[in-house]
Write a protein that holds these residues in place. Structure first.
Motif, PDB file in Angstrom:
ATOM      1  N   MET A 289       1.272  -1.197  -0.455  1.00  0.00           N
ATOM      2  CA  MET A 289       0.262   0.151   0.133  1.00  0.00           C
ATOM      3  C   MET A 289       0.691   1.583  -0.290  1.00  0.00           C
TER       4      MET A 289
ATOM      5  N   TRP B  94       1.323   5.777  -0.721  1.00  0.00           N
ATOM      6  CA  TRP B  94       0.679   6.925  -0.680  1.00  0.00           C
ATOM      7  C   TRP B  94       1.491   7.945  -0.726  1.00  0.00           C
TER       8      TRP B  94
ATOM      9  N   ASP C  80      -0.713  13.027   1.812  1.00  0.00           N
ATOM     10  CA  ASP C  80      -1.154  12.882   2.555  1.00  0.00           C
ATOM     11  C   ASP C  80      -0.803  12.078   4.199  1.00  0.00           C
TER      12      ASP C  80
ATOM     13  N   LEU D 251      -3.284  10.203   6.648  1.00  0.00           N
ATOM     14  CA  LEU D 251      -2.862   8.545   6.691  1.00  0.00           C
ATOM     15  C   LEU D 251      -2.825   8.630   8.186  1.00  0.00           C
TER      16      LEU D 251
ATOM     17  N   ARG E 247      -6.087   8.178  10.267  1.00  0.00           N
ATOM     18  CA  ARG E 247      -6.713   7.037  10.057  1.00  0.00           C
ATOM     19  C   ARG E 247      -6.914   6.173  10.933  1.00  0.00           C
ATOM     20  N   TYR E 248      -5.280   5.194  10.503  1.00  0.00           N
ATOM     21  CA  TYR E 248      -4.908   4.338  11.183  1.00  0.00           C
ATOM     22  C   TYR E 248      -4.634   4.153  12.431  1.00  0.00           C
TER      23      TYR E 248
ATOM     24  N   TRP F  87      -7.591   2.554  13.339  1.00  0.00           N
ATOM     25  CA  TRP F  87      -8.397   1.217  12.637  1.00  0.00           C
ATOM     26  C   TRP F  87      -8.355  -0.025  13.552  1.00  0.00           C
TER      27      TRP F  87
ATOM     28  N   THR G  52     -10.191  -2.574   2.477  1.00  0.00           N
ATOM     29  CA  THR G  52      -9.020  -1.765   1.613  1.00  0.00           C
ATOM     30  C   THR G  52     -10.299  -0.643   0.641  1.00  0.00           C
TER      31      THR G  52
ATOM     32  N   TRP H 120      -9.205   3.522   2.268  1.00  0.00           N
ATOM     33  CA  TRP H 120      -8.495   3.664   2.085  1.00  0.00           C
ATOM     34  C   TRP H 120      -8.457   4.006   0.386  1.00  0.00           C
ATOM     35  N   ARG H 121      -9.045   3.895  -0.303  1.00  0.00           N
ATOM     36  CA  ARG H 121      -9.224   4.033  -1.657  1.00  0.00           C
ATOM     37  C   ARG H 121      -8.889   4.997  -2.281  1.00  0.00           C
TER      38      ARG H 121
ATOM     39  N   MET I 193      -5.068   5.901  -0.740  1.00  0.00           N
ATOM     40  CA  MET I 193      -3.808   4.953  -1.272  1.00  0.00           C
ATOM     41  C   MET I 193      -3.752   3.955  -2.045  1.00  0.00           C
TER      42      MET I 193
ATOM     43  N   CYS J 271      -3.410   0.423  -3.191  1.00  0.00           N
ATOM     44  CA  CYS J 271      -3.784  -0.765  -2.703  1.00  0.00           C
ATOM     45  C   CYS J 271      -2.586  -1.839  -4.384  1.00  0.00           C
TER      46      CYS J 271
END
Length: 92
Positions: free
Chosen positions: A7, A9, A13, A17, A20-21, A24, A60, A63-64, A67, A69
């Motif tokens: 993955m 990015w 970002d 990221l 969000r992580y 997650w 997935t 995250w589109r 990122m 993938c």
């Protein structure tokens, strides 16, 4: 079967990221075996097993927008050699 996601990015970002992580959690059915961060660039590697297709999409899809993938089916080298050897013997 095992899969590996690569993955990537854009550095712009990084903050989004990270936010969000921090909250997650991988979905049920997406069983992570190992996860590594590439310290030299903006990418992460995840090796996992899937119980179903829905787990893959649930992991997935969110995250589109941030990122890319790439999903690769993988196998331990020794196991791959054993299977290939068996297949070659059967073909002769």
């Amino acid at each position: 079967m095992l899969f590996m996601d690569i993955m990537t990015w854009d550095p712009k970002d990084d903050i989004e990221l990270s936010k969000r992580y921090m909250g997650w959690e991988y979905p049920k059915g997406y069983n992570v075996i190992a996860e590594w961060s590439d310290l030299s660039s903006c990418r992460v590697f995840v090796v996992y097993e899937l119980e179903n297709e829905e787990a893959y999409i649930a992991a997935t899809f969110p995250w589109r927008d941030i990122m890319k993938c790439e999903t690769i089916p993988v196998m331990e080298t020794q196991k791959a050699v054993e299977i290939a050897s068996k297949m070659m013997c059967e073909c002769q």
